[in-house]
Design a protein around this motif. Sequence first.
Motif, PDB file in Angstrom:
ATOM      1  N   UNK A 140      -4.397  -2.625 -13.983  1.00 19.59           N
ATOM      2  CA  UNK A 140      -4.697  -1.439 -12.527  1.00 19.59           C
ATOM      3  C   UNK A 140      -3.619  -0.472 -12.634  1.00 19.59           C
ATOM      4  N   UNK A 141      -2.135  -0.994 -13.090  1.00 18.09           N
ATOM      5  CA  UNK A 141      -1.147  -0.389 -12.629  1.00 18.09           C
ATOM      6  C   UNK A 141      -1.266   1.037 -12.888  1.00 18.09           C
ATOM      7  N   UNK A 142      -1.636   1.461 -13.984  1.00 16.94           N
ATOM      8  CA  UNK A 142      -1.782   3.501 -13.594  1.00 16.94           C
ATOM      9  C   UNK A 142      -2.582   3.713 -12.697  1.00 16.94           C
ATOM     10  N   UNK A 143      -3.235   2.864 -11.909  1.00 22.24           N
ATOM     11  CA  UNK A 143      -4.801   3.240 -11.038  1.00 22.24           C
ATOM     12  C   UNK A 143      -4.021   2.935 -10.179  1.00 22.24           C
TER      13      UNK A 143
ATOM     14  N   UNK B 208      -0.485   4.053  -9.575  1.00 19.52           N
ATOM     15  CA  UNK B 208       0.273   4.487  -9.374  1.00 19.52           C
ATOM     16  C   UNK B 208      -0.703   5.787  -9.303  1.00 19.52           C
ATOM     17  N   UNK B 209      -2.347   6.028  -9.488  1.00 18.68           N
ATOM     18  CA  UNK B 209      -3.240   7.437  -9.075  1.00 18.68           C
ATOM     19  C   UNK B 209      -3.782   7.070  -7.820  1.00 18.68           C
ATOM     20  N   UNK B 210      -3.792   6.228  -7.667  1.00 21.06           N
ATOM     21  CA  UNK B 210      -4.658   5.738  -6.332  1.00 21.06           C
ATOM     22  C   UNK B 210      -3.565   4.467  -4.845  1.00 21.06           C
ATOM     23  N   UNK B 211      -2.649   5.249  -4.725  1.00 17.73           N
ATOM     24  CA  UNK B 211      -1.676   4.040  -4.714  1.00 17.73           C
ATOM     25  C   UNK B 211      -2.815   3.049  -2.760  1.00 17.73           C
ATOM     26  N   UNK B 212      -3.960   4.387  -2.660  1.00 20.62           N
ATOM     27  CA  UNK B 212      -4.701   2.915  -0.710  1.00 20.62           C
ATOM     28  C   UNK B 212      -5.186   2.349  -1.094  1.00 20.62           C
ATOM     29  N   UNK B 213      -4.984   1.845  -2.733  1.00 18.84           N
ATOM     30  CA  UNK B 213      -6.358   0.993  -2.913  1.00 18.84           C
ATOM     31  C   UNK B 213      -6.398  -0.460  -2.871  1.00 18.84           C
ATOM     32  N   UNK B 214      -6.364  -1.383  -2.003  1.00 19.44           N
ATOM     33  CA  UNK B 214      -6.193  -2.368  -1.727  1.00 19.44           C
ATOM     34  C   UNK B 214      -6.669  -3.685  -2.839  1.00 19.44           C
ATOM     35  N   UNK B 215      -7.837  -2.841  -3.704  1.00 20.32           N
ATOM     36  CA  UNK B 215      -7.903  -3.979  -4.450  1.00 20.32           C
ATOM     37  C   UNK B 215      -7.315  -4.108  -5.646  1.00 20.32           C
ATOM     38  N   UNK B 216      -6.748  -2.708  -5.993  1.00 21.37           N
ATOM     39  CA  UNK B 216      -5.976  -1.937  -7.025  1.00 21.37           C
ATOM     40  C   UNK B 216      -4.626  -3.238  -6.502  1.00 21.37           C
ATOM     41  N   UNK B 217      -4.056  -2.712  -5.273  1.00 20.18           N
ATOM     42  CA  UNK B 217      -2.964  -3.760  -5.137  1.00 20.18           C
ATOM     43  C   UNK B 217      -2.858  -5.110  -5.117  1.00 20.18           C
ATOM     44  N   UNK B 218      -4.412  -5.621  -4.848  1.00 22.07           N
ATOM     45  CA  UNK B 218      -4.119  -6.923  -4.888  1.00 22.07           C
ATOM     46  C   UNK B 218      -4.067  -7.189  -6.213  1.00 22.07           C
ATOM     47  N   UNK B 219      -4.354  -6.990  -6.991  1.00 22.12           N
ATOM     48  CA  UNK B 219      -4.598  -6.794  -9.076  1.00 22.12           C
ATOM     49  C   UNK B 219      -3.516  -7.132  -9.246  1.00 22.12           C
ATOM     50  N   UNK B 220      -2.798  -6.028  -8.740  1.00 19.92           N
ATOM     51  CA  UNK B 220      -0.964  -6.090  -9.086  1.00 19.92           C
ATOM     52  C   UNK B 220      -0.334  -6.917  -8.351  1.00 19.92           C
ATOM     53  N   UNK B 221      -0.350  -7.858  -7.113  1.00 19.12           N
ATOM     54  CA  UNK B 221       0.386  -8.732  -6.510  1.00 19.12           C
ATOM     55  C   UNK B 221       0.146  -9.990  -7.304  1.00 19.12           C
ATOM     56  N   UNK B 222      -1.254 -10.056  -7.391  1.00 14.70           N
ATOM     57  CA  UNK B 222      -1.383 -11.450  -7.920  1.00 14.70           C
ATOM     58  C   UNK B 222      -0.920 -11.147  -9.136  1.00 14.70           C
ATOM     59  N   UNK B 223      -0.592 -10.180 -10.388  1.00 10.53           N
ATOM     60  CA  UNK B 223      -0.775 -10.174 -11.334  1.00 10.53           C
ATOM     61  C   UNK B 223       1.256 -10.492 -11.543  1.00 10.53           C
TER      62      UNK B 223
ATOM     63  N   UNK C  14       0.788  -1.088   0.294  1.00 11.30           N
ATOM     64  CA  UNK C  14      -0.295  -0.038  -0.062  1.00 11.30           C
ATOM     65  C   UNK C  14       0.919   1.179   0.289  1.00 11.30           C
ATOM     66  N   UNK C  15       1.932   0.970   0.033  1.00 14.54           N
ATOM     67  CA  UNK C  15       3.107   2.147   0.532  1.00 14.54           C
ATOM     68  C   UNK C  15       4.299   2.889  -0.047  1.00 14.54           C
ATOM     69  N   UNK C  16       3.812   1.481  -1.437  1.00 14.31           N
ATOM     70  CA  UNK C  16       5.250   1.277  -2.220  1.00 14.31           C
ATOM     71  C   UNK C  16       5.378   3.015  -2.860  1.00 14.31           C
ATOM     72  N   UNK C  17       5.782   4.290  -2.958  1.00 13.03           N
ATOM     73  CA  UNK C  17       6.181   5.248  -3.370  1.00 13.03           C
ATOM     74  C   UNK C  17       5.591   4.518  -5.008  1.00 13.03           C
ATOM     75  N   UNK C  18       5.464   5.944  -5.729  1.00 12.80           N
ATOM     76  CA  UNK C  18       4.509   5.460  -7.384  1.00 12.80           C
ATOM     77  C   UNK C  18       5.512   5.153  -8.567  1.00 12.80           C
ATOM     78  N   UNK C  19       7.089   6.254  -7.585  1.00  9.49           N
ATOM     79  CA  UNK C  19       8.029   5.529  -9.247  1.00  9.49           C
ATOM     80  C   UNK C  19       9.109   4.029  -8.705  1.00  9.49           C
TER      81      UNK C  19
END
Length: 381
Positions: free
Chosen positions: A224-227, A229-244, A178-183
Amino acid sequence: MNFTFDTAPNIIFRSGATQDLGNLVAARFSRPILLTDKGLIDAGLVQPALDSLKKAGLDVLLFDDVAADPPAPKVKEAVAAARDHKADGVIGLGGGSSMDTAKVVAVLLNSNQTLEDIYGTNMVNGDRAPLVLSPTTAGTGSEVTAISVITSEDDLKLAVVDNALYPDLAVLDPELTLGLPRHVTAATGIDAMVHAIEAYTNIHRKNPLSDALAREALRLLSSNIVAACETPGDIKVRENMLLGAMLAGQAFANSPVGAVHGMAYPLGGIFHIPHGLSNSLMLEPVLKFNSPNAAHHYAELADVVAPGSSGSDQDKCNSFIKKMVGIVEATGVERRLTQLGISHNDLPRMAEDAMKAQRVLQNNPRKVTYDDALAMYTEVL
Ligand SMILES: NC(=O)c1ccc[n+]([C@@H]2O[C@H](COP(=O)([O-])OP(=O)(O)OC[C@H]3O[C@@H](n4cnc5c(N)ncnc54)[C@H](O)[C@@H]3O)[C@@H](O)[C@H]2O)c1
Ligand SMILES: [Fe+2]
């Protein structure tokens, strides 16, 4: 059809899982070493895991000195620390650098082999110590690969590739990202997409399981990658990224990466440009370079990342490349080598070092010569 497929035997994917790490691993060892880096300590991600391990009665040694693109001397230091502690198990908590260091420590802990003995493929003798990996980037997928990438004393990115490097357990906790910096989100997410793309075009070990995993990985990551970056605190998006990222790891562990990685390695080895950023810089030139031989595969991936694209294979291949470049640009990562302090004079050494990455270049759909490498570096200078 003829293929083999391996992956980690046990995977736990759950938000908050690392706060319960002690209970998850207590049956496996009692004196673990936990490998991580200072950035993760500062981000506050390590203490809950440490507390949980101690609460479960484990005598854990913290080694928080892992370095990015782990340099060989640092890895040896970690092995020595584990031996001093008489560790009976290894935990890697962090990005690819921490997990790759943990893999080598687990292998060398009770071995009389040296790090130099195990570079290459299937060079590990004997058993490794119990190994648990938990990623904090989405990312390398190292938690489900049998690869550890180490930077040698002469700045080459060398790999240890052996089934002994699959962990006993991978613990994926999306809350850690959740706290991964944007870059870092951007660069590591692009690395994961490259794993999927390159697994899909491997000319030797492409297989139906890796293909299915790569397509699903790329679908999740590209949407999900742009989301992230844009909404870093969205756990659903982070889940999709980690699973991907994990699915991409499973794909490329069995159908290894190609020229994007081969061309990226000198950027990491010589200039210490983060692995994901190196890959994102080389993605566009390598996709274009590969097109004559890989258009039909890229056309299939267009259906995943740019549904609705139509026309010939070449048209769809072009749509695929355009879409991937659009995603990379939208994340805001650097697009030019000069932005990272690399100059024209550096390119010949980079092209020479890229030629030493035959382990991955041999998988690429189009043969890369020194002149090709130089031309591609020049393209993104
Ligand atoms: N073994 C494999 O299968 C495999 C695959 C691809 C790449 N790699 C290797 O992995 C390494 C790169 O790993 P990486 O891209 O995950 O980066 P990394 O492990 O080098 O970490 C990069 C930075 O991000 C910080 N960070 C990580 N997670 C964080 C979080 N959740 N919050 C805040 N900061 C965080 C770290 O502190 C560090 O400063 C390279 O050496 C690369 O060659 C290995
Ligand atoms: Fe990678």
